[in-house]
Design an enzyme around this catalytic site. Structure first.
Site, mmCIF file in Angstrom:
data_model
loop_
_atom_site.group_PDB
_atom_site.id
_atom_site.type_symbol
_atom_site.label_atom_id
_atom_site.label_comp_id
_atom_site.label_asym_id
_atom_site.label_seq_id
_atom_site.Cartn_x
_atom_site.Cartn_y
_atom_site.Cartn_z
ATOM 1 N N CYS A 1 0.822 -1.216 0.000
ATOM 2 C CA CYS A 1 0.000 0.000 0.000
ATOM 3 C C CYS A 1 0.854 1.263 0.000
ATOM 4 O O CYS A 1 1.934 1.293 0.581
ATOM 5 C CB CYS A 1 -0.879 0.035 1.233
ATOM 6 S SG CYS A 1 -1.839 -1.452 1.467
ATOM 7 N N ASN B 1 -1.348 1.480 5.875
ATOM 8 C CA ASN B 1 -0.467 0.472 5.272
ATOM 9 C C ASN B 1 0.038 -0.386 6.426
ATOM 10 O O ASN B 1 0.530 0.149 7.418
ATOM 11 C CB ASN B 1 0.697 1.178 4.555
ATOM 12 C CG ASN B 1 1.767 0.215 4.087
ATOM 13 O OD1 ASN B 1 1.506 -0.979 3.905
ATOM 14 N ND2 ASN B 1 2.970 0.709 3.882
ATOM 15 N N GLY B 2 -0.089 -1.696 6.305
ATOM 16 C CA GLY B 2 0.348 -2.588 7.377
ATOM 17 C C GLY B 2 -0.759 -3.581 7.709
ATOM 18 O O GLY B 2 -1.702 -3.744 6.934
ATOM 19 N N TRP C 1 -2.897 -2.719 -1.585
ATOM 20 C CA TRP C 1 -2.472 -4.056 -1.989
ATOM 21 C C TRP C 1 -3.156 -4.989 -0.997
ATOM 22 O O TRP C 1 -2.818 -5.014 0.189
ATOM 23 C CB TRP C 1 -0.956 -4.156 -1.895
ATOM 24 C CG TRP C 1 -0.373 -5.394 -2.495
ATOM 25 C CD1 TRP C 1 -0.047 -5.587 -3.807
ATOM 26 C CD2 TRP C 1 -0.010 -6.597 -1.811
ATOM 27 N NE1 TRP C 1 0.489 -6.848 -3.967
ATOM 28 C CE2 TRP C 1 0.519 -7.490 -2.760
ATOM 29 C CE3 TRP C 1 -0.093 -7.025 -0.477
ATOM 30 C CZ2 TRP C 1 0.966 -8.763 -2.437
ATOM 31 C CZ3 TRP C 1 0.350 -8.295 -0.169
ATOM 32 C CH2 TRP C 1 0.873 -9.147 -1.142
ATOM 33 N N LYS D 1 13.223 -13.593 -12.245
ATOM 34 C CA LYS D 1 12.925 -12.409 -13.076
ATOM 35 C C LYS D 1 11.888 -12.778 -14.129
ATOM 36 O O LYS D 1 10.922 -12.061 -14.353
ATOM 37 C CB LYS D 1 14.227 -11.969 -13.732
ATOM 38 C CG LYS D 1 14.542 -10.532 -13.892
ATOM 39 C CD LYS D 1 14.519 -9.618 -12.729
ATOM 40 C CE LYS D 1 14.503 -10.130 -11.365
ATOM 41 N NZ LYS D 1 14.261 -9.391 -10.253
ATOM 42 N N HIS E 1 18.105 -35.645 -11.630
ATOM 43 C CA HIS E 1 17.491 -36.389 -10.526
ATOM 44 C C HIS E 1 15.987 -36.111 -10.458
ATOM 45 O O HIS E 1 15.441 -35.836 -9.398
ATOM 46 C CB HIS E 1 18.184 -36.032 -9.202
ATOM 47 C CG HIS E 1 19.628 -36.433 -9.194
ATOM 48 N ND1 HIS E 1 20.037 -37.751 -9.143
ATOM 49 C CD2 HIS E 1 20.766 -35.707 -9.295
ATOM 50 C CE1 HIS E 1 21.356 -37.813 -9.183
ATOM 51 N NE2 HIS E 1 21.822 -36.579 -9.283
ATOM 52 N N GLU F 1 8.405 -13.391 -12.547
ATOM 53 C CA GLU F 1 7.810 -12.156 -12.030
ATOM 54 C C GLU F 1 7.101 -11.353 -13.104
ATOM 55 O O GLU F 1 6.004 -10.860 -12.888
ATOM 56 C CB GLU F 1 8.913 -11.249 -11.452
ATOM 57 C CG GLU F 1 9.370 -11.591 -10.071
ATOM 58 C CD GLU F 1 10.451 -10.613 -9.586
ATOM 59 O OE1 GLU F 1 10.293 -10.071 -8.496
ATOM 60 O OE2 GLU F 1 11.444 -10.388 -10.301
ATOM 61 N N GLU G 1 18.143 -16.290 -9.959
ATOM 62 C CA GLU G 1 17.695 -14.922 -10.181
ATOM 63 C C GLU G 1 17.081 -14.784 -11.582
ATOM 64 O O GLU G 1 16.056 -14.135 -11.763
ATOM 65 C CB GLU G 1 18.864 -13.948 -9.973
ATOM 66 C CG GLU G 1 18.559 -12.485 -10.222
ATOM 67 C CD GLU G 1 17.381 -11.915 -9.438
ATOM 68 O OE1 GLU G 1 16.882 -12.573 -8.508
ATOM 69 O OE2 GLU G 1 16.909 -10.829 -9.785
ATOM 70 N N ARG H 1 4.980 0.396 -5.953
ATOM 71 C CA ARG H 1 4.904 -0.442 -4.756
ATOM 72 C C ARG H 1 3.968 -1.630 -4.945
ATOM 73 O O ARG H 1 3.995 -2.568 -4.153
ATOM 74 C CB ARG H 1 4.439 0.397 -3.565
ATOM 75 C CG ARG H 1 5.410 1.490 -3.196
ATOM 76 C CD ARG H 1 4.812 2.444 -2.182
ATOM 77 N NE ARG H 1 4.593 1.833 -0.888
ATOM 78 C CZ ARG H 1 5.521 1.697 0.056
ATOM 79 N NH1 ARG H 1 6.732 2.148 -0.171
ATOM 80 N NH2 ARG H 1 5.251 1.138 1.210
ATOM 81 N N LYS I 1 6.501 -3.937 -4.656
ATOM 82 C CA LYS I 1 7.921 -3.600 -4.609
ATOM 83 C C LYS I 1 8.450 -3.707 -3.187
ATOM 84 O O LYS I 1 9.545 -4.184 -2.952
ATOM 85 C CB LYS I 1 8.099 -2.167 -5.121
ATOM 86 C CG LYS I 1 9.536 -1.692 -5.158
ATOM 87 C CD LYS I 1 10.229 -2.230 -6.373
ATOM 88 C CE LYS I 1 11.701 -1.910 -6.421
ATOM 89 N NZ LYS I 1 12.410 -2.852 -7.278
#
Ligand code: G6P
Length: 607
Positions: free
Chosen positions: A2, A100-101, A74, A484, A503, A487, A480, A27, A602
């Site tokens: 948020c 926010n939280g 969010w 990427k 395996h 995402e 990574e 964000r 973010k």
């Protein structure tokens, strides 16, 4: 997560809030809204979806008033919809709140408020705050907010306006970021600096449990007991344009093209006459002799930087290193003591799991060294030793330049520790320092490959599943690269250690399956060539990223993206860039929202 913006002054608050919220879009959010103190009442306009939807709702119907709060949500409690969007109003409509939280005791508070006759409209934890402030409100808004936050457990950044107060609004924070922007005849709050940078460069960074009264000509900060606190003004030096796209189609592309600069900015101020000098790090040779173990703790991309950190610190400084995901580390009762060093890595400096892992480590007596990008962020303020990555604001949700800068910081640490512990000689130390100095030019070279990568992506963007394989440092890179891709292009992908694929997972390789292989470790090239043969024998299409000196791999691979010749140990810092470009072009070809991928945030300020 948020985003919050608040305004008080003489101007119309609505456009200021909307512009501020646009700067916080990075964000991550799924709905947005504003509350404006108009004529004697609060006007709330909010809706599910992008800010453009809110803007079209505001067209011709824009509330006017010089006090307001805005929010991008969010979703955590309750699905993204119009009702659950912020701001939330109290029962009488007198109080509006953005948050926010997470309010952890919201059920208990909700039951209490319901027993007092309060009726809830949304599924959110935030609505509790609106009613609670109203419950405590007896004509003094700041007092009501103070009493409310005293009863709240969990994390919050709050903006609160009240239809009784035409000259003041109130904000508070605990475990979620919030800053105050100090203007002339106007003042602001925001979750992050870019939201207010066009109005002011003078800010207060709020600490946990601080509560602020904002008037147009005055800002007062109090602690939870009501005592006024004298705050230091923080002057923002970076340019507003560093948070703009500057002609690039996406922030992500712009940020990849900033990699040469951020690597240089992170490394060069720390090299003084061929010696590494880590500013703000007070770890001596003696301290290093006493450290018997290092933990690296982080989330997401920062965690992947940590995996590289483990390899290089162990290899050079010969100290055992464990690398851990912050959300796991916190709850696994790690064996930590005062002989341990915990390296915390975070771009935002606000990731809640990482912050709490840091606090837990401190409690257990470990030394802390944080690698952080955002100056003044919660993690930087909690740390005794800080190595800032000078990457500037990173706006695209998918982290790129911050990762290169985190690696640069980790290499500085590894070389410095190894040298101080006499594990590398003078000549090797100097050789590595020179390698670091050459990195910016080498990344510039790598970026020139973008067309070849784009062409490859244009052929393969319809892939359903893509594998990344690598050995040693290339395995860390593969993780990574795979993240990427997932995402931003939403293509299923997995990273495997080259030798591990057979395996089990090799069963998924079939005709046309794409396999991406970073091969930068000289001693492992032959092993990787065998792994490529194994997947090619099952129909895979293989793209390799390797130094020029290994160009002959094109005899086994379908495409080889060459990077300049570079020592294997430092190769990840430049070899990640083709992987980032690959993810970018796959996402662009698929028509995805590259900078704001679905469901992602973010700065993850909830657990
Ligand atoms: C989120 C972001 C990632 C980031 C991770 C850790 O998941 O989308 O890009 O790597 O958080 O963030 P931090 O700010 O702590 O590096």
């Amino acid at each position: 997560m948020c985003g919050i913006v608040g305004y008080i002054g003489d101007k119309n608050a609505t456009p200021i809030l909307i512009n501020g919220l646009k700067k916080l879009e990075y964000r991550g959010y799924d709905s947005s809204g504003v509350a404006i103190f108009g004529k004697d009442k609060l006007d709330v306009i909010k809706c599910k979806g992008r800010l453009s939807i809110l803007e079209s709702k505001l067209k011709g119907n824009m509330p006017k008033g010089a006090i307001g709060i805005g929010h991008t949500r969010w979703a955590t409690h309750g699905e993204p919809n119009d009702v659950n969007s912020h701001p939330h109003l109290s029962q009488s409509g007198k109080i509006a709140v953005v948050h926010n939280g997470i309010i952890e005791n919201y059920i208990k508070l909700k039951e209490f408020l319901q027993s007092q006759g309060y009726v809830f409209k949304s599924d959110t934890d935030t609505e509790v705050v609106a009613h609670l402030v109203e419950y405590h409100y007896k004509g003094n808004l700041i007092k009501a907010v103070m009493e409310s936050v005293n009863e709240i457990e969990g994390s919050y950044a709050l903006g609160v306006i009240c239809s009784d107060c035409d000259s003041e609004f109130v904000a508070a924070r605990k475990d979620s970021p919030l800053i105050v922007g100090l203007g002339k005849g106007e003042n602001f709050i925001a979750s992050d600096i870019p939201a207010i940078l066009e109005h002011t460069r003078e800010i207060y960074i709020l600490e946990d449990k601080e509560i602020v009264s904002l008037k147009k000509d005055e800002v007062k900060v109090f602690n939870i007991l009501g005592a006024e606190i004298k705050k230091e003004v923080f002057h923002v030096t970076w340019d507003a344009t560093s948070a703009e796209k500057s002609g690039y189609e996406h922030f992500m592309m712009k940020e990849m093209f900033e990699e040469p600069k951020v690597i240089k900015d992170t490394i060069s101020p720390r090299i003084e006459t061929d010696k590494i000098v880590l500013d703000n790090v007070k770890i001596t040779s003696q301290d290093l002799e006493n450290i018997d173990k290092i933990f690296i703790v982080a989330c997401g991309t920062a965690y992947h930087a940590g995996v590289v950190g483990k390899y290089i610190i162990e290899k050079l400084a010969r100290i055992p290193v464990e690398v851990d995901i912050a959300s796991e580390f916190r709850y696994r009762d790690p064996l930590l003591n005062e002989r341990n060093l915990v390296i915390i890595i975070s771009q935002s400096g606000e990731t809640l799991d990482t912050l709490n892992a840091l606090k837990e480590s401190k409690k257990r007596g470990a030394k802390i060294l944080s690698i952080v990008n955002v100056v003044g962020s919660s993690i930087s303020r909690e740390s005794d030793n800080i190595l800032y990555t000078w990457a500037g604001p990173e706006i695209a949700v998918a982290s790129t330049k911050a990762y290169n800068a985190q690696l640069a910081a980790l290499y500085l640490i590894a070389f410095d520790f190894a040298y101080k512990r006499n594990r590398i000689d003078e000549a090797t130390y100097k050789k590595y320092i020179n390698e670091l100095k050459d990195l910016p030019t080498k990344v510039e070279e790598v970026l020139k490959n973008k067309k070849i990568i784009q062409k490859f992506a244009s052929k393969h963007f319809n892939s359903k599943s893509i594998f990344f394989i690598g050995r040693g440092l290339d395995y860390a890179l593969s993780m990574e690269g795979s993240l990427k891709l997932k995402e931003i292009s939403y293509i299923h992908s997995e990273a495997y250690a080259g030798g591990e694929l057979k395996h089990g997972t090799i069963a998924l390789i079939e005709e046309g399956t794409l396999v991406i292989c970073p091969i930068t470790q000289d001693d492992l090239v032959d092993k990787m060539v065998s792994n490529i043969r194994e997947v090619k024998a099952r129909g895979a299409v293989v793209m390799v990223i390797s130094q020029k000196r290994n160009a002959s791999i094109d005899k086994v691979a379908d495409v080889v993206i060459t990077i300049p010749d570079i020592d294997s140990l430092v190769a990840p810092i430049i070899a990640v860039t083709p992987l980032q470009l690959f993810a970018y072009y796959m996402a662009v070809e698929k028509g995805c929202d590259v900078d704001k991928p679905r469901n992602l945030a973010k700065s993850v300020t909830v657990e």
